[in-house]
Design an enzyme around this catalytic site. Structure first.
Site, mmCIF file in Angstrom:
data_model
loop_
_atom_site.group_PDB
_atom_site.id
_atom_site.type_symbol
_atom_site.label_atom_id
_atom_site.label_comp_id
_atom_site.label_asym_id
_atom_site.label_seq_id
_atom_site.Cartn_x
_atom_site.Cartn_y
_atom_site.Cartn_z
ATOM 1 N N GLU A 1 0.856 -0.325 -5.050
ATOM 2 C CA GLU A 1 -0.113 0.731 -5.313
ATOM 3 C C GLU A 1 0.604 2.066 -5.394
ATOM 4 O OE1 GLU A 1 -3.932 2.803 -3.109
ATOM 5 O OE2 GLU A 1 -1.983 2.591 -2.145
ATOM 6 N N ASP B 1 0.813 -1.208 0.000
ATOM 7 C CA ASP B 1 0.000 0.000 0.000
ATOM 8 C C ASP B 1 0.853 1.268 0.000
ATOM 9 O OD1 ASP B 1 -2.667 1.358 0.564
ATOM 10 O OD2 ASP B 1 -1.524 2.016 2.318
#
Length: 568
Positions: A285, A216
């Site tokens: 991401e 993330d």
């Protein structure tokens, strides 16, 4: 003996290559938002045993791997992206024992399990932060602490959720950095012990059978050491407390951040080399520019490897009212041509942070986009619900759970709750999400019309049946190994052709622009034969699957998608 040893080494190396080809390089990853997928214990929250109960659906659909949004222990101030213990499953979702059961059953069904890993920040309730704020020697520099006075932050940096990215600690009498909520302090990647601690977390989960990690918020890992103020953008009508007010040249995508990702890759690759089996993978991401997104894959020459793939978010962000088929063609070609051949492309149309594909593109276009991203070369990513054309749910400000939507006047624009409402399984109470307890977010009122059971049992063509069939189609040689040609026939007609020798799989998709004709006559470029078999259509097509047409001239109407098999 040496000859035998050499043979063994060659077999092992060949097996690793075949394993890679067999799963991640042409995989379809299915993102599950656990709290909204299936509630097994009727407490209003989806959980791991609910996912376990529904694994058969994923096998039937044809996906390769399951990516779970965060399940770690958390105060849930940011939907689990504020982790207080990396080594525990949050009680909302179950336990480590439940996770192990899920992994075991998934592997029995030949599904991979990918965990969401959040290494940029922790919760302020994590023991690391508590120890750091208390000044304990080992943890003292685990976070980004800066001297100053309580009246003025160290610089002008702004968090993703607006306002200053700095929070004053009365206990420590220093500022700490938080690029998200103030309860999500940023870890200090210049501390080798931080990196070591994070690597150990990866190893722990690979030890219990996890097949990879979605990493993330990677652009935020390492900030400018000199803490320089960031310059203004030229964007109009942006308030000084808004992240778009600044050009984030000192807080995102720094050179040191790429090195962190390359180091994470070394951890998972070394684990695979040591323990054998299929490659454990990283997916990252990064809502970054194309060149930086692709740089997260690794260096251009492949000497340093990063993520196995970094999410390609183009289709998540496009607006069909402003996007032509030519723009889509140009982007796809640019992505494919700029990505070094040693790396694998990927295609995404939705996720938990953006309005659902069926809402953004319109329900009539969801089949066409599912077919398109499934047949482009490389990896496909599906957000749960896209296979049935699920739209955004209805959530009031009072029902909202998203911290990014704190302002009622901008709630509808900012909230991510709409795309996080429960999965629509059937027409029973709460769409089959649970047995009647009030769900953490309301079930969409549209579940009576749009649900998996109805689409599976229907005698007609449905979104789910189309999704399942196109995943089968992507396993055929032209889609798996063939050349890719994408063209813009007109303002809103896109043609994708995958070719291997004389065999072609062709998608013709008219997504229906505001000013485009309701129907138009088209032809397939560079095809010298007069028969094409219709392999698949969208749900409202005038054409029949199994029929034939002349690829040199035929009519297609708005929102129609035709998948053709052509052999010349």
């Amino acid at each position: 003996m040496c000859a035998v040893l050499l043979l063994c080494i060659q077999v092992e190396e060949t097996s690793e290559v075949l394993a890679d080809e067999a799963w991640w390089k042409h995989a379809v990853f299915y993102q599950i938002y656990p709290r909204s997928f299936k509630d097994s214990d009727n407490d209003g929250n989806g959980d791991l045993l609910g996912i376990l109960d529904k694994l058969k659906h994923l096998v039937d659909a044809g996906v390769t791997g399951v990516w779970l949004s965060p399940i770690f222990k958390s105060p849930q101030k940011d939907a689990g992206y504020d982790i207080s213990d990396y080594y525990s499953v949050d009680p909302l979702y179950g336990s480590i024992a439940d996770l192990k059961r899920l992994i075991e059953e998934a592997h029995r069904l030949r599904l991979k399990i990918i965990l969401d890993f959040v290494p940029n920040h922790t919760s302020n309730q994590h023991k690391w932060f508590i120890a750091s704020e208390n000044g304990e020697e080992y943890y003292k520099d685990f976070y980004v602490w800066v001297n100053g006075t309580s009246k003025k932050p160290p610089n002008n940096w702004i968090s993703v959720f607006k306002d200053s990215a700095w929070k004053w600690s009365n206990k420590r009498q220093q500022w700490y950095l938080h690029q998200f909520l103030d309860v999500q302090p940023d870890l200090n990647y210049r501390n080798k012990d931080v990196r070591k601690a994070l690597h150990q977390i990866l190893i722990y989960y690979m030890d219990i059978g996890i097949d990879g990690f979605r990493v993330d918020a990677v652009p935020f890992f390492v900030e400018d050491k000199l803490l320089r103020n960031e310059p203004r953008t030229n964007k109009p009508n942006v308030q000084p407390n808004d992240p778009d007010y600044l050009n984030h040249i000192y807080t995102r995508d720094t050179d040191e951040t790429f090195e962190v990702v390359y180091e994470l890759r070394e951890v998972v690759d070394n684990y695979t080399r040591l323990h054998g089996g299929d490659a454990r993978i990283l997916m990252t991401e990064a809502y970054s520019s194309l060149d930086k997104t692709q740089r997260y894959y690794g260096t251009y020459d492949g000497r340093r490897l990063g993520a196995h793939f970094s999410f390609n978010f183009y289709f998540v962000k496009i607006n069909l009212n402003k996007t032509s088929s030519k723009e889509i063609r140009d982007y796809v070609e640019t992505w494919i041509n700029s990505l070094p051949k040693i790396y694998v492309s990927n295609w995404v149309i939705g996720n938990h942070d953006n309005s659902r594909a069926a809402t953004r593109f319109g329900p009539k276009n969801v089949d066409g986009f599912n077919i398109l991203v499934s047949l482009l070369p490389g990896i496909g990513v599906t957000y749960n619900g896209e296979e049935i054309g699920q739209e955004d749910g209805e959530v009031s400000f009072e029902e909202s759970r998203d911290p990014s939507a704190r302002n009622k006047s901008t709630f509808k624009q900012d909230s991510r709750d709409f795309e996080r409402t429960p999965f629509q399984w059937d027409t029973t109470l709460n769409a089959g999400f649970n047995r009647g307890h009030r769900p953490w977010l309301p079930v969409s009122e549209k579940y009576h019309q749009t649900n998996l059971a109805a689409q599976k049992n229907s005698s007609s063509l449905t979104h789910y049946k189309i999704y399942r069939e196109v995943l089968k189609k992507r396993q055929e040689p032209p889609a798996k190994y063939g050349d890719t040609n994408i063209s813009a026939f007109s303002e809103d007609v896109l043609i994708l052709k995958r070719s291997l020798g004389s065999s072609h799989i062709v998608l013709v998709f008219k997504f229906g622009g505001d000013k485009s004709p309701e129907s138009e006559r088209v032809y397939i470029p560079s095809i010298d034969c007069n028969i094409a078999k219709i392999a698949l259509t969208n749900i409202d097509s005038d054409y029949s699957i199994g029929a034939t047409l002349d690829p040199r001239t035929f009519v297609i109407k708005s929102h129609e998608s035709l998948l053709l098999d052509i052999t010349c």
